[in-house]
Enzyme design. Structure first.
Site, PDB file in Angstrom:
ATOM      1  N   LYS A  49       0.829  -1.239  -0.042  1.00  0.00           N
ATOM      2  CA  LYS A  49       0.057  -0.098  -0.008  1.00  0.00           C
ATOM      3  C   LYS A  49       0.741   1.122  -0.068  1.00  0.00           C
ATOM      4  O   LYS A  49       0.606   2.206  -0.697  1.00  0.00           O
ATOM      5  CB  LYS A  49      -0.850  -0.036   1.235  1.00  0.00           C
ATOM      6  CG  LYS A  49      -2.096  -1.111   0.869  1.00  0.00           C
ATOM      7  CD  LYS A  49      -2.805  -1.345   2.389  1.00  0.00           C
ATOM      8  CE  LYS A  49      -3.671  -2.711   2.269  1.00  0.00           C
ATOM      9  NZ  LYS A  49      -4.415  -3.054   3.311  1.00  0.00           N
ATOM     10  N   GLN A  93      -4.557  -1.609   9.466  1.00  0.00           N
ATOM     11  CA  GLN A  93      -4.510  -2.833   8.802  1.00  0.00           C
ATOM     12  C   GLN A  93      -4.933  -4.214   9.953  1.00  0.00           C
ATOM     13  O   GLN A  93      -4.559  -3.959  11.143  1.00  0.00           O
ATOM     14  CB  GLN A  93      -2.738  -3.275   8.469  1.00  0.00           C
ATOM     15  CG  GLN A  93      -2.651  -4.418   7.883  1.00  0.00           C
ATOM     16  CD  GLN A  93      -3.210  -4.470   6.336  1.00  0.00           C
ATOM     17  OE1 GLN A  93      -3.306  -3.666   5.841  1.00  0.00           O
ATOM     18  NE2 GLN A  93      -3.977  -5.810   6.159  1.00  0.00           N
ATOM     19  N   ASP A 116     -10.864   2.539   4.081  1.00  0.00           N
ATOM     20  CA  ASP A 116     -11.053   1.043   4.086  1.00  0.00           C
ATOM     21  C   ASP A 116     -12.618   0.753   4.006  1.00  0.00           C
ATOM     22  O   ASP A 116     -13.230  -0.394   3.473  1.00  0.00           O
ATOM     23  CB  ASP A 116     -10.904   0.423   5.367  1.00  0.00           C
ATOM     24  CG  ASP A 116      -9.768  -0.655   5.147  1.00  0.00           C
ATOM     25  OD1 ASP A 116      -9.660  -0.981   3.902  1.00  0.00           O
ATOM     26  OD2 ASP A 116      -9.238  -0.830   6.305  1.00  0.00           O
TER      27      ASP A 116
END
Ligand code: NDP
Length: 291
Positions: A49, A93, A116
């Site tokens: 990412k 994450q 997200d």
């Protein structure tokens, strides 16, 4: 059979974002990547990412709290990032250590920075078809790859295997939306579904997101179907340096010849997920004036 090349489609999206970001005069979009602890898969996902952000020109801020961080401390960190005007997107994450309530952390992220798409508000916006919301990256990536592969869901039977909050449920809602490219007739299956093969055999478009290696076999697929394989499973393989090979939820070798289009694993949905995270970050930047 046509292979849907996720790497190629993701690269096209990344190139488009790069063009948009390079034209920005002034503050570039910025994503905060929070990784707690040293989980091997998380390290590689966050690295990917970060690398993709750099490629596009998105500023990335990697934050690495220790595995011992408490719930209150991680809340405080999220609050700080929520208040930071220079940060457009926040990604925490998964998985977080067991002592942390992960869903509570996702909820703590400001909906305007929730790139997200796991926040309650953004899941609600998907249901309400509100375009200002952030769609979770994997479902968004699936819809984008279908659109860019010329697959229109209108009037077609879409069968989704899996009902998780991060893939199954949102992708089913997206396929159902009343808008161009969607308008599918959707069935969602899960571990308690009876006569699963009889349902999957009716699918014009089959989306498999269950996390069971090569679960979908040729007898479960209608000839001519489009198959999207979301699964990422590690299967022991002594011939590989790593000791395992990656495989999807679909038995690719036997299913692929039946399909009109199919995604491979790896190189299918996976790269799309990262591309959509970047797309969401640029969208958060675009909407940042409204924060
Ligand atoms: P979850 O474990 O959260 O959900 C799995 C779903 O599959 C559940 O709804 C479960 O049913 C259902 N299921 C499990 N076994 C069966 C079965 N035998 N028959 C029918 N349904 C079954 O997984 P995720 O949604 O998080 O992920 C699914 C897969 O996608 C995983 O392999 C994951 O690694 C991969 N993934 C890939 C991403 C990418 O970028 N390509 C991103 C995210 C995930 P029930 O609800 O009844 O338990």
């Amino acid at each position: 059979m046509q292979l849907i090349d996720g790497n190629q489609i993701a690269q096209a999206i990344i190139a488009e974002l790069k063009t948009e970001v390079s034209a920005i005069n002034g503050r570039k979009p910025c994503i905060a990547l929070v990784r707690v602890g040293d989980d091997a898969a998380s390290i590689s996902y966050v690295r990917k990412k970060e690398k993709t952000s750099q490629e596009i020109g998105i500023t990335s801020r990697v934050i690495l709290p220790p595995v011992t961080i408490s719930q209150d401390e991680i809340f405080a960190l999220i609050d700080q990032l929520n208040a930071d005007l220079a940060v457009d997107g926040i990604l925490v994450q998964s998985p977080l250590p067991k002592h942390i309530d992960e869903v509570a952390v996702f909820r703590r992220v400001s909906p305007e920075k929730d790139v997200d798409g796991f926040n309650t508000i953004n899941l609600g916006k998907v249901a309400q078809e509100d375009p200002t919301g952030f769609v979770a990256c994997t479902p968004a990536g699936i819809m984008e790859m279908l659109a860019r592969s010329g697959v229109d869901l209108k009037g077609r039977h879409v069968v989704v295997l899996g009902r998780s909050l991060i893939v199954g449920k949102p992708v089913a809602l997206l396929a159902l939306q009343k808008k161009a490219g969607a308008n599918g007739t959707v069935t969602i299956c899960h571990s308690q579904t009876a006569n699963l093969p009889a349902i999957t055999r009716q699918a014009d478009v089959l989306i498999a997101a269950i996390g069971r290696a090569e679960f979908v076999t040729a007898d479960m697929v209608k000839p001519g179907a489009v198959v999207i394989d979301v699964g990422i499973n590690r299967v022991p393989d002594a011939t590989k340096k790593t000791g395992y090979r990656l495989t999807g939820d679909v038995a690719f070798q036997t299913v692929a010849p039946l399909c009109s289009q199919i995604t491979p694993v790896p190189g299918g949905v996976g790269p799309m997920t990262v591309a959509m995270l970047m797309s969401n970050t640029v969208k958060a930047w675009r909407q940042s004036g409204k924060r």
